[in-house]
Scaffold this motif. Structure first.
Motif, PDB file in Angstrom:
ATOM      1  N   GLY A 432     -38.846 -31.562 -36.106  1.00 26.21           N
ATOM      2  CA  GLY A 432     -39.203 -30.142 -36.168  1.00 26.21           C
ATOM      3  C   GLY A 432     -40.442 -29.853 -35.351  1.00 26.21           C
ATOM      4  N   GLY A 433     -40.820 -28.596 -35.331  1.00 26.34           N
ATOM      5  CA  GLY A 433     -41.999 -28.195 -34.581  1.00 26.34           C
ATOM      6  C   GLY A 433     -41.786 -28.298 -33.079  1.00 26.34           C
ATOM      7  N   ALA A 434     -42.873 -28.477 -32.339  1.00 24.92           N
ATOM      8  CA  ALA A 434     -42.816 -28.507 -30.868  1.00 24.92           C
ATOM      9  C   ALA A 434     -42.025 -29.701 -30.349  1.00 24.92           C
ATOM     10  CB  ALA A 434     -44.232 -28.533 -30.300  1.00 24.92           C
ATOM     11  N   ARG A 435     -41.878 -30.733 -31.179  1.00 25.52           N
ATOM     12  CA  ARG A 435     -41.212 -31.966 -30.742  1.00 25.52           C
ATOM     13  C   ARG A 435     -39.796 -32.095 -31.291  1.00 25.52           C
ATOM     14  NH1 ARG A 435     -43.979 -35.488 -26.984  1.00 25.52           N
ATOM     15  NH2 ARG A 435     -46.065 -34.587 -26.869  1.00 25.52           N
ATOM     16  N   ILE A 436     -39.214 -31.006 -31.745  1.00 24.50           N
ATOM     17  CA  ILE A 436     -37.849 -31.088 -32.252  1.00 24.50           C
ATOM     18  C   ILE A 436     -36.930 -31.641 -31.165  1.00 24.50           C
ATOM     19  CG2 ILE A 436     -37.181 -28.734 -31.562  1.00 24.50           C
ATOM     20  CD1 ILE A 436     -35.734 -28.556 -34.306  1.00 24.50           C
ATOM     21  N   CYS A 437     -35.934 -32.395 -31.550  1.00 19.55           N
ATOM     22  CA  CYS A 437     -35.058 -33.083 -30.595  1.00 19.55           C
ATOM     23  C   CYS A 437     -34.456 -32.111 -29.578  1.00 19.55           C
ATOM     24  CB  CYS A 437     -33.949 -33.797 -31.356  1.00 19.55           C
ATOM     25  SG  CYS A 437     -32.704 -34.567 -30.295  1.00 19.55           S
ATOM     26  N   VAL A 438     -34.682 -32.366 -28.296  1.00 14.05           N
ATOM     27  CA  VAL A 438     -34.186 -31.450 -27.260  1.00 14.05           C
ATOM     28  C   VAL A 438     -32.666 -31.524 -27.134  1.00 14.05           C
ATOM     29  CG1 VAL A 438     -36.308 -31.447 -25.898  1.00 14.05           C
ATOM     30  CG2 VAL A 438     -34.578 -33.193 -25.458  1.00 14.05           C
ATOM     31  N   GLY A 439     -32.075 -32.632 -27.560  1.00 17.49           N
ATOM     32  CA  GLY A 439     -30.629 -32.799 -27.395  1.00 17.49           C
ATOM     33  C   GLY A 439     -29.815 -32.498 -28.633  1.00 17.49           C
ATOM     34  N   LYS A 440     -30.401 -31.770 -29.594  1.00 12.07           N
ATOM     35  CA  LYS A 440     -29.698 -31.573 -30.864  1.00 12.07           C
ATOM     36  C   LYS A 440     -28.401 -30.770 -30.706  1.00 12.07           C
ATOM     37  CE  LYS A 440     -32.513 -27.659 -32.544  1.00 12.07           C
ATOM     38  NZ  LYS A 440     -31.518 -26.698 -33.021  1.00 12.07           N
ATOM     39  N   GLU A 441     -28.374 -29.765 -29.823  1.00 14.72           N
ATOM     40  CA  GLU A 441     -27.143 -28.986 -29.647  1.00 14.72           C
ATOM     41  C   GLU A 441     -26.062 -29.828 -28.951  1.00 14.72           C
ATOM     42  OE1 GLU A 441     -26.671 -26.207 -31.129  1.00 14.72           O
ATOM     43  OE2 GLU A 441     -28.745 -26.250 -31.832  1.00 14.72           O
ATOM     44  N   PHE A 442     -26.489 -30.661 -28.013  1.00 14.58           N
ATOM     45  CA  PHE A 442     -25.564 -31.592 -27.371  1.00 14.58           C
ATOM     46  C   PHE A 442     -24.982 -32.545 -28.407  1.00 14.58           C
ATOM     47  CE2 PHE A 442     -25.313 -35.939 -25.445  1.00 14.58           C
ATOM     48  CZ  PHE A 442     -24.136 -35.749 -24.724  1.00 14.58           C
ATOM     49  N   ALA A 443     -25.813 -33.070 -29.294  1.00 14.20           N
ATOM     50  CA  ALA A 443     -25.352 -33.997 -30.325  1.00 14.20           C
ATOM     51  C   ALA A 443     -24.338 -33.323 -31.246  1.00 14.20           C
ATOM     52  CB  ALA A 443     -26.546 -34.510 -31.132  1.00 14.20           C
ATOM     53  N   LYS A 444     -24.595 -32.071 -31.619  1.00 11.58           N
ATOM     54  CA  LYS A 444     -23.676 -31.362 -32.517  1.00 11.58           C
ATOM     55  C   LYS A 444     -22.308 -31.172 -31.868  1.00 11.58           C
ATOM     56  CE  LYS A 444     -27.351 -28.727 -34.837  1.00 11.58           C
ATOM     57  NZ  LYS A 444     -27.948 -27.379 -34.992  1.00 11.58           N
ATOM     58  N   VAL A 445     -22.299 -30.789 -30.587  1.00 12.68           N
ATOM     59  CA  VAL A 445     -21.020 -30.603 -29.878  1.00 12.68           C
ATOM     60  C   VAL A 445     -20.286 -31.929 -29.756  1.00 12.68           C
ATOM     61  CG1 VAL A 445     -20.004 -30.054 -27.628  1.00 12.68           C
ATOM     62  CG2 VAL A 445     -21.732 -28.543 -28.623  1.00 12.68           C
ATOM     63  N   LEU A 446     -20.998 -32.964 -29.365  1.00 13.77           N
ATOM     64  CA  LEU A 446     -20.385 -34.279 -29.201  1.00 13.77           C
ATOM     65  C   LEU A 446     -19.763 -34.753 -30.514  1.00 13.77           C
ATOM     66  CD1 LEU A 446     -22.154 -37.269 -27.379  1.00 13.77           C
ATOM     67  CD2 LEU A 446     -20.563 -37.572 -29.242  1.00 13.77           C
ATOM     68  N   LEU A 447     -20.507 -34.637 -31.605  1.00 14.39           N
ATOM     69  CA  LEU A 447     -20.023 -35.104 -32.908  1.00 14.39           C
ATOM     70  C   LEU A 447     -18.847 -34.266 -33.397  1.00 14.39           C
ATOM     71  CD1 LEU A 447     -23.495 -35.768 -34.571  1.00 14.39           C
ATOM     72  CD2 LEU A 447     -21.814 -37.504 -33.918  1.00 14.39           C
ATOM     73  N   LYS A 448     -18.875 -32.975 -33.093  1.00 17.07           N
ATOM     74  CA  LYS A 448     -17.769 -32.115 -33.534  1.00 17.07           C
ATOM     75  C   LYS A 448     -16.490 -32.455 -32.778  1.00 17.07           C
ATOM     76  CE  LYS A 448     -18.895 -28.003 -34.997  1.00 17.07           C
ATOM     77  NZ  LYS A 448     -19.207 -26.545 -35.126  1.00 17.07           N
ATOM     78  N   VAL A 449     -16.604 -32.669 -31.468  1.00 14.43           N
ATOM     79  CA  VAL A 449     -15.430 -33.082 -30.688  1.00 14.43           C
ATOM     80  C   VAL A 449     -14.899 -34.410 -31.217  1.00 14.43           C
ATOM     81  CG1 VAL A 449     -14.607 -33.812 -28.413  1.00 14.43           C
ATOM     82  CG2 VAL A 449     -16.143 -31.847 -28.607  1.00 14.43           C
ATOM     83  N   PHE A 450     -15.790 -35.331 -31.554  1.00 19.75           N
ATOM     84  CA  PHE A 450     -15.367 -36.624 -32.087  1.00 19.75           C
ATOM     85  C   PHE A 450     -14.595 -36.451 -33.391  1.00 19.75           C
ATOM     86  CE2 PHE A 450     -16.266 -40.146 -35.025  1.00 19.75           C
ATOM     87  CZ  PHE A 450     -15.590 -41.159 -34.360  1.00 19.75           C
ATOM     88  N   VAL A 451     -15.104 -35.616 -34.302  1.00 21.81           N
ATOM     89  CA  VAL A 451     -14.417 -35.393 -35.578  1.00 21.81           C
ATOM     90  C   VAL A 451     -13.039 -34.778 -35.349  1.00 21.81           C
ATOM     91  CG1 VAL A 451     -14.457 -34.119 -37.759  1.00 21.81           C
ATOM     92  CG2 VAL A 451     -16.536 -35.193 -36.919  1.00 21.81           C
ATOM     93  N   VAL A 452     -12.951 -33.799 -34.457  1.00 15.94           N
ATOM     94  CA  VAL A 452     -11.664 -33.150 -34.173  1.00 15.94           C
ATOM     95  C   VAL A 452     -10.644 -34.176 -33.683  1.00 15.94           C
ATOM     96  CG1 VAL A 452     -10.482 -31.514 -32.656  1.00 15.94           C
ATOM     97  CG2 VAL A 452     -12.651 -30.872 -33.726  1.00 15.94           C
ATOM     98  N   GLU A 453     -11.028 -34.993 -32.711  1.00 13.65           N
ATOM     99  CA  GLU A 453     -10.109 -35.991 -32.153  1.00 13.65           C
ATOM    100  C   GLU A 453      -9.715 -37.033 -33.195  1.00 13.65           C
ATOM    101  OE1 GLU A 453      -8.608 -36.444 -29.089  1.00 13.65           O
ATOM    102  OE2 GLU A 453      -9.227 -34.376 -28.705  1.00 13.65           O
ATOM    103  N   LEU A 454     -10.687 -37.478 -33.977  1.00 14.24           N
ATOM    104  CA  LEU A 454     -10.432 -38.520 -34.967  1.00 14.24           C
ATOM    105  C   LEU A 454      -9.505 -38.030 -36.068  1.00 14.24           C
ATOM    106  CD1 LEU A 454     -11.377 -41.429 -35.908  1.00 14.24           C
ATOM    107  CD2 LEU A 454     -13.011 -40.216 -37.378  1.00 14.24           C
ATOM    108  N   VAL A 455      -9.854 -36.902 -36.678  1.00 14.41           N
ATOM    109  CA  VAL A 455      -9.134 -36.413 -37.850  1.00 14.41           C
ATOM    110  C   VAL A 455      -7.746 -35.900 -37.478  1.00 14.41           C
ATOM    111  CG1 VAL A 455      -9.140 -34.585 -39.583  1.00 14.41           C
ATOM    112  CG2 VAL A 455     -11.202 -35.931 -39.196  1.00 14.41           C
ATOM    113  N   SER A 456      -7.601 -35.319 -36.291  1.00 13.17           N
ATOM    114  CA  SER A 456      -6.307 -34.754 -35.906  1.00 13.17           C
ATOM    115  C   SER A 456      -5.307 -35.828 -35.465  1.00 13.17           C
ATOM    116  CB  SER A 456      -6.484 -33.721 -34.793  1.00 13.17           C
ATOM    117  OG  SER A 456      -7.016 -34.331 -33.631  1.00 13.17           O
TER     118      SER A 456
END
Length: 491
Positions: A432-456
């Protein structure tokens, strides 16, 4: 030999060395805390400083979560210790964490342990400060804009699908954690560094092994002697730099032929040129290494945890599949539909699965700061120059007003008062704060695509049941999560 002589001999042989050790430990603690400010009203936090020079580093490295749990139970939400060569205060709890994260450049500054700074290098985003940090952060954030993420989805889907196909074709069990590290590494190489698939595959095995060795020794005593953790980490880092330099030279020659998006490394290079601060090859290698480390190690940890949690909770898998069908991401027979940002954003329950995974198993256990001046925190003195670790995993564990904390319940994030809302700094998987992870939105998209492919496309069974989880430095299963994957729906 008389009884008296035997007694004196035993005293000198056994008791005296113990007394000397105890005296040395006491003198060590007095020496370490001698830097506290006598004008500060607050007392030092409770805790122990461990052995001379070594502190409590070995116990923490060997025991990890057990060490942290014992400390928390004994000393509470703020305690002192001595880790990685420095006196340290470890804190947890939303209010305490809030004060630290909102005091960047006022009371504290980001400073990772000496071993991390030495291995990753001085030119990384994590080691940058002030205007230099802001400039680098702005450049990297451009690579994680919504438009950029849209461009990454086909690459992510291609890599994930190829890996899942391999799992389904395997006649034996799949060791999920090492497989996940290789998958996330390939994705990070292509998206964050802009390397072609053939370049990635050629160096994948050697680079993944080197990253594993480097990561394992990131947090070690800052002593560079043969066979020490720092020594092994630096040797692995040199292998990574050598391989990356070869690929960077090829990349720089092909800049004008780049993909229809600009990767994070390219944006960093261009940002340096724009500001008349052309990056040296050493700076590029260090930045590339940090991007690869941050871009694959943490996502591999979280994706592995998701396979574990979903494998243990079949009803959650059914709910995810129901959502995929309702949002037309997956057909009734499992046939796939094209993915894009708009479709991914509609998957609210799938997002909750990711959030709940990050709540229970945050991949990074905490963040490091250093006290710029002596200050008080919740009645305790934090001396100038001491390290301050804010604990993500402990803060999640002690989050108040959260029923059944140990249970995997994605639905809790659908409630009006989810863990995200109950305390601003009580749920902080990305810091959090000024040092919050810069790649957090990238991580969320990547993980969501992974869940979609895995579960489907898959059903799966954990062959060893719930694994024991360890931290070193990210969270991982000690048995590598052996799993058997089968097609869903059945042919």
């Amino acid at each position: 030999m008389s009884f008296y002589t035997l007694f004196v001999t035993s005293l000198c042989t056994l008791v005296l060395p113990l007394l000397l050790i105890a005296a040395a430990v006491k003198l060590w603690e007095m020496y370490v805390i001698s830097g506290c400010d006598p004008t500060c009203r607050g007392a030092l936090p409770p805790g122990t400083m461990g052995l001379p020079l070594l502190g409590e580093t070995l116990q923490m490295v060997l025991q990890r979560r057990k060490f942290l749990r014992i400390k928390r139970q004994k000393y509470g939400y703020i305690y002192k210790t001595h880790l990685f060569g420095c006196p340290t205060v470890r804190i947890m709890g939303s209010e305490n964490v809030k004060q630290i994260l909102l005091s960047e450049h006022k009371l504290v500054a980001a400073q990772w342990p000496a071993s991390v700074r030495i291995i990753l290098g001085s030119h990384t985003l994590s080691n940058a400060h002030g205007a230099h940090h802001k400039s680098k952060k702005r450049a990297i954030l451009k690579a994680f804009s919504r438009e950029a993420l849209e461009q990454y989805i086909p690459v992510i889907q291609e890599e994930v699908r190829g890996t899942v196909d391999g799992w389904l074709e395997s006649d034996t069990c799949v060791l999920v954690y090492p497989e996940m590290k290789r998958l996330m590494f390939r994705i990070a190489m292509r998206i964050l560094l802009g390397f072609e698939p053939d370049q990635t595959k050629a160096d994948e095995r050697e680079l993944v092994q080197a990253f594993e060795e480097m990561t394992k020794n990131l947090f070690s005593l800052p002593i560079d002697v043969p066979f020490s953790g720092l020594y092994r980490g630096l040797r692995a880092r040199d292998i990574i730099h050598s391989k990356i330099e070869q690929n960077i030279k090829k990349k720089l020659l092909k800049t004008c032929e780049n993909n229809n998006y600009k990767d994070a490394l390219q944006l960093l290079i261009e940002n340096g040129e724009k500001n008349d601060e052309r990056l040296s090859m050493q700076e590029i290698k260090e930045s590339a290494t940090e991007l690869l480390f941050g871009g694959h190690e943490t996502t591999a940890s979280t994706a592995t945890s998701m396979v574990m949690f979903l494998g243990l909770h079949a009803h959650v898998v059914r709910k995810v599949r129901q959502e995929l069908q309702e949002k037309y991401v997956m057909g009734s027979q499992g046939e796939d539909k094209p993915l894009d940002m708009e479709r991914l954003e509609q998957l609210k329950y799938t997002s909750c699965v990711i959030k709940e995974t990050l709540r229970i198993n945050p991949p990074v256990p905490g963040g490091f700061r250093v006290a710029l001046k002596t200050f008080e925190l919740n009645g305790y003195q934090i001396p100038q120059g001491w390290n301050v670790i804010y604990s993500i995993c402990d803060t999640h564990d002690v989050l108040e007003a959260l029923p059944n904390k140990g249970d995997f319940q994605p639905e809790r994030f659908l409630d009006n008062k989810s863990p995200e809302d109950s305390a601003r700094f009580g749920y902080i998987p990305f810091g959090g704060g000024a040092r919050i992870c810069v790649g957090k939105e990238f991580a969320k998209v990547l993980l969501k695509v992974f869940v979609v492919e895995l579960v489907s496309r898959c059903d799966w069974r954990l062959l060893n049941g719930p694994p024991t989880m360890k931290t070193g430095p990210t969270v991982y299963p000690t048995d590598n999560l052996p799993t058997k994957f089968t097609c869903w729906p059945e042919p």
